[in-house]
Enzyme design. Structure first.
Site, PDB file in Angstrom:
ATOM      1  N   GLU A  29       0.864  -1.186   0.000  1.00 31.21           N
ATOM      2  CA  GLU A  29       0.000   0.000   0.000  1.00 31.21           C
ATOM      3  C   GLU A  29       0.902   1.238   0.000  1.00 31.21           C
ATOM      4  OE1 GLU A  29      -3.244   1.103  -0.221  1.00 31.21           O
ATOM      5  OE2 GLU A  29      -2.228   3.033   0.036  1.00 31.21           O
ATOM      6  N   ALA A  77     -12.698   4.001   5.670  1.00 28.71           N
ATOM      7  CA  ALA A  77     -13.985   4.227   4.999  1.00 28.71           C
ATOM      8  C   ALA A  77     -13.995   5.602   4.332  1.00 28.71           C
ATOM      9  CB  ALA A  77     -15.114   4.119   6.024  1.00 28.71           C
ATOM     10  N   CYS A 125     -16.050   6.561   2.342  1.00 31.21           N
ATOM     11  CA  CYS A 125     -17.459   6.965   2.291  1.00 31.21           C
ATOM     12  C   CYS A 125     -17.806   7.908   3.446  1.00 31.21           C
ATOM     13  CB  CYS A 125     -18.358   5.735   2.368  1.00 31.21           C
ATOM     14  SG  CYS A 125     -17.801   4.412   1.292  1.00 31.21           S
ATOM     15  N   VAL A 182       3.898  -0.327  -5.804  1.00 33.21           N
ATOM     16  CA  VAL A 182       4.241  -1.249  -6.896  1.00 33.21           C
ATOM     17  C   VAL A 182       4.348  -0.419  -8.170  1.00 33.21           C
ATOM     18  CG1 VAL A 182       3.455  -3.216  -8.260  1.00 33.21           C
ATOM     19  CG2 VAL A 182       3.173  -3.223  -5.767  1.00 33.21           C
TER      20      VAL A 182
HETATM   21  P1  FAD Z   1      -9.388   2.323  -3.013  1.00 34.09           P
HETATM   22  O1  FAD Z   1     -10.207   2.498  -1.797  1.00 34.09           O
HETATM   23  O2  FAD Z   1      -9.107   3.503  -3.867  1.00 34.09           O
HETATM   24  O3  FAD Z   1      -8.018   1.632  -2.600  1.00 34.09           O
HETATM   25  C1  FAD Z   1      -6.988   1.426  -3.495  1.00 34.09           C
HETATM   26  C2  FAD Z   1      -5.693   1.496  -2.735  1.00 34.09           C
HETATM   27  O4  FAD Z   1      -4.629   1.139  -3.600  1.00 34.09           O
HETATM   28  C3  FAD Z   1      -5.391   2.909  -2.235  1.00 34.09           C
HETATM   29  O5  FAD Z   1      -5.197   2.863  -0.839  1.00 34.09           O
HETATM   30  C4  FAD Z   1      -4.122   3.301  -2.987  1.00 34.09           C
HETATM   31  O6  FAD Z   1      -3.261   4.110  -2.215  1.00 34.09           O
HETATM   32  C5  FAD Z   1      -3.498   1.946  -3.303  1.00 34.09           C
HETATM   33  N1  FAD Z   1      -2.657   1.901  -4.487  1.00 34.09           N
HETATM   34  C6  FAD Z   1      -2.977   2.308  -5.747  1.00 34.09           C
HETATM   35  N2  FAD Z   1      -1.961   2.067  -6.594  1.00 34.09           N
HETATM   36  C7  FAD Z   1      -0.967   1.480  -5.869  1.00 34.09           C
HETATM   37  C8  FAD Z   1       0.326   0.995  -6.177  1.00 34.09           C
HETATM   38  N3  FAD Z   1       0.800   1.069  -7.410  1.00 34.09           N
HETATM   39  N4  FAD Z   1       1.082   0.463  -5.193  1.00 34.09           N
HETATM   40  C9  FAD Z   1       0.570   0.396  -3.924  1.00 34.09           C
HETATM   41  N5  FAD Z   1      -0.625   0.863  -3.566  1.00 34.09           N
HETATM   42  C10 FAD Z   1      -1.409   1.378  -4.528  1.00 34.09           C
HETATM   43  N6  FAD Z   1     -18.943   3.995  -2.055  1.00 34.09           N
HETATM   44  C11 FAD Z   1     -20.159   3.554  -1.657  1.00 34.09           C
HETATM   45  O7  FAD Z   1     -20.533   2.402  -1.954  1.00 34.09           O
HETATM   46  N7  FAD Z   1     -20.987   4.359  -0.906  1.00 34.09           N
HETATM   47  C12 FAD Z   1     -20.628   5.612  -0.529  1.00 34.09           C
HETATM   48  O8  FAD Z   1     -21.386   6.313   0.169  1.00 34.09           O
HETATM   49  C13 FAD Z   1     -19.363   6.104  -0.946  1.00 34.09           C
HETATM   50  N8  FAD Z   1     -18.965   7.349  -0.604  1.00 34.09           N
HETATM   51  C14 FAD Z   1     -17.721   7.785  -0.980  1.00 34.09           C
HETATM   52  C15 FAD Z   1     -17.312   9.051  -0.579  1.00 34.09           C
HETATM   53  C16 FAD Z   1     -16.051   9.516  -0.939  1.00 34.09           C
HETATM   54  C17 FAD Z   1     -15.625  10.893  -0.522  1.00 34.09           C
HETATM   55  C18 FAD Z   1     -15.182   8.688  -1.693  1.00 34.09           C
HETATM   56  C19 FAD Z   1     -13.807   9.174  -2.077  1.00 34.09           C
HETATM   57  C20 FAD Z   1     -15.581   7.423  -2.092  1.00 34.09           C
HETATM   58  C21 FAD Z   1     -16.857   6.957  -1.735  1.00 34.09           C
HETATM   59  N9  FAD Z   1     -17.297   5.692  -2.106  1.00 34.09           N
HETATM   60  C22 FAD Z   1     -18.536   5.247  -1.725  1.00 34.09           C
HETATM   61  C23 FAD Z   1     -16.462   4.829  -2.962  1.00 34.09           C
HETATM   62  C24 FAD Z   1     -15.624   3.842  -2.160  1.00 34.09           C
HETATM   63  O9  FAD Z   1     -14.889   4.512  -1.176  1.00 34.09           O
HETATM   64  C25 FAD Z   1     -14.700   3.118  -3.130  1.00 34.09           C
HETATM   65  O10 FAD Z   1     -15.511   2.470  -4.081  1.00 34.09           O
HETATM   66  C26 FAD Z   1     -13.836   2.067  -2.435  1.00 34.09           C
HETATM   67  O11 FAD Z   1     -12.975   2.670  -1.527  1.00 34.09           O
HETATM   68  C27 FAD Z   1     -13.014   1.322  -3.497  1.00 34.09           C
HETATM   69  O12 FAD Z   1     -12.155   0.442  -2.897  1.00 34.09           O
HETATM   70  P2  FAD Z   1     -10.866  -0.082  -3.658  1.00 34.09           P
HETATM   71  O13 FAD Z   1     -10.138  -0.955  -2.707  1.00 34.09           O
HETATM   72  O14 FAD Z   1     -11.235  -0.626  -4.979  1.00 34.09           O
HETATM   73  O15 FAD Z   1     -10.031   1.236  -3.994  1.00 34.09           O
END
Ligand code: FAD
Length: 455
Positions: A36, A44, A46, A83
């Site tokens: 990470e 969260a 969200c 990565v």
């Molecule tokens: P992320 O949470 O983006 O996690 C990806 C991780 O990968 C990050 O921590 C990043 O730093 C890491 N990363 C990326 N590239 C690399 C790399 N090359 N090497 C190492 N680490 C890396 N969803 C809902 O369903 N309901 C809601 O009410 C809602 N509200 C939201 C409000 C806000 C303000 C935001 C920003 C999002 C909201 N979401 C909501 C969306 C939800 O937060 C995301 O869909 C969810 O976090 C996605 O998870 P993920 O693990 O796919 O990606």
């Protein structure tokens, strides 16, 4: 022999997969290493708008699991590690330790890409000025807080989608003068039909927001490195909105560059292409969360729907499959819910506009109803719009806008969509009733019944 699962990304998708795989496999059977690039895991996002608004008071309460808690469960989490490349043929990733500045190569037997999405950040003149912010991480929320504590009084939110709306509410709650600038002619214009969005615009204006619809941002004027005004062009009229801070909330794009550079298939939607078990087109390489495209259950098209609900489910599916189980992700309907103050806004499936674009001969039917029996204290008006295929009566989508307790009714309609029900079938469903909760005909039944009579 111990196999090694490498995970890129330590949030919802990545760590759900890690936790699920660990439940099913011991440390001796499966080593799990998660990289990470930030210093946090499993938080969260969200909850961030509610942190800004002061409804949630502690940033720590948004952290579901710290890196230490993951390590205690036998997951080797390496924060501040990015990565930078995937070697598909050599089954290895290149990792940069961001603090030590060192690069190393780590072998994998299975790889999960869970890199998430990034906020859109157009190359408008002045966008990199101080005070132009976004809200995607806890660090972003801390930065917004710094500006508020430093005395910011005027905020401009660019984009009136889910996050724009939630941020605008939060900043209003903190006493700022808030302007929302939206290119489309309605707030939530990408997710609601225009007739349903009218109430949202009304609620925003009634709350004191200066809502500028049909107004495209063209750039920012910057004084001493700080944003001063937001330049807009509304047709022939050019206006400027003063701002101490600007929050950009224009939607996201999938973080698929690492995969693309490694030769892993990326769809036209911009998300990594996966099958229903969430395998990419390369052996032993999986992807989940905001970085992938998913099958829309109503259109069959591949779409990127960046929501935490999908990321968590998909992570669990990948974890199960890597650990030797057999799980599938069932696709998406685009079900979502939000709130602006007391107004709840929810949708599932296709809007009338989307249904037409997908080639359906569809009609939209809107019903006005009440959240409780009309005589019961606290009853609030609500509108339900159902989108229905003409002839067959197949439910294609639904939208709800209304007072307290209106929004979660969308889940009944999402269940009906998931099971490909007609509006006549929905109208006959056995839903609960007592005066504090609904009228004897629940608004969902009323809406479906009205539509069934019209097709
Ligand atoms: P992320 O949470 O983006 O996690 C990806 C991780 O990968 C990050 O921590 C990043 O730093 C890491 N990363 C990326 N590239 C690399 C790399 N090359 N090497 C190492 N680490 C890396 N969803 C809902 O369903 N309901 C809601 O009410 C809602 N509200 C939201 C409000 C806000 C303000 C935001 C920003 C999002 C909201 N979401 C909501 C969306 C939800 O937060 C995301 O869909 C969810 O976090 C996605 O998870 P993920 O693990 O796919 O990606």
């Amino acid at each position: 022999m111990t196999r090694r699962l490498v995970i890129i990304g330590g949030d919802a998708a990545g760590m759900s997969a890690a936790a699920q795989a660990r439940r099913m496999k011991t440390v001796d059977e499966l080593e799990i290493v998660a990289f990470e690039r930030t210093s946090r895991t499993s938080y969260a996002a969200c909850g961030l708008p509610y942190l800004v608004g002061g409804i949630v008071t502690s940033p720590d309460s948004l952290i579901a699991r710290t890196p230490e808690q993951h390590r205690a469960k036998g997951i080797d989490v390496r924060t501040r590690h990015e990565v930078t490349a995937i070697d598909v043929k050599g089954s290895a990733v290149t990792v940069r330790d961001l603090d030590a500045g060192l690069e190393s190569t780590v072998h994998f037997d299975e790889l999960l890409i869970g890199t998430g999405a990034s906020g859109l950040w157009p190359r408008w003149p002045g966008i990199d000025a101080k005070g132009v912010l976004q809200l995607r991480t806890l660090d972003d929320a801390a930065e917004v807080e710094r500006w508020l504590v430093a005395g910011a009084r005027r905020a401009v939110v660019v984009g009136a989608g889910y996050i724009g709306l939630e941020v605008a509410e939060g900043l209003l709650k903190r006493g700022l003068h808030v302007t929302v600038v939206e290119r489309l002619d309605a707030p939530m214009g990408a997710v609601l039909d225009a007739d349903m969005a009218t109430d949202v615009a009304g609620a925003m204006r009634a709350a004191g927001i200066d809502l500028r619809l049909g107004t495209a941002v063209t750039g920012f004027t910057v004084i001493d490195g700080r944003v001063a005004t937001v330049e807009t062009a509304a047709g022939a009229v050019t206006g400027a909105v003063e701002a101490d801070i600007v929050v950009i909330g224009l939607g996201v794009r999938a973080n698929a560059e690492l995969a693309r550079a490694a030769g892993i298939g990326v769809g036209e939607s911009g998300g990594i292409h996966v099958d229903d078990r969430l395998r990419t087109d390369q052996p032993h390489i999986w992807a989940a969360g905001d970085c992938v495209e998913s099958r829309h259950r109503m259109t069959g098209q591949s779409v990127v729907v960046a929501l935490g609900t999908h990321a968590n489910k998909q992570g669990r599916v990948v974890g199960t499959n890597i650990a030797g189980g057999n799980a599938a992700f069932g696709g998406v309907l685009g079900t979502a819910i939000t709130r602006f103050q007391d107004l709840e806004i929810a949708r599932t499936g296709l809007t009338e506009k989307e249904a037409a674009a997908a080639g359906f001969d569809a009609i939209g039917v809107t019903t006005e109803a009440s959240t409780r029996a009309q005589y019961y204290p606290g009853a609030q008006p609500m509108k339900v719009k159902v989108v229905v295929e003409r002839g067959s009566g197949l439910l294609l989508g639904a939208q709800i806008v209304g007072g307290a307790d209106a929004g979660k009714r969308i889940d009944v309609l999402a269940t009906a969509l998931w099971n490909r029900m007609t509006v006549a079938e929905v109208a006959g469903m056995d839903l609960s009733y007592a005066p504090p909760f609904s009228s004897v005909w629940d608004p969902v039944l009323l809406a479906a019944g009205k539509a069934a009579a019209m097709i």
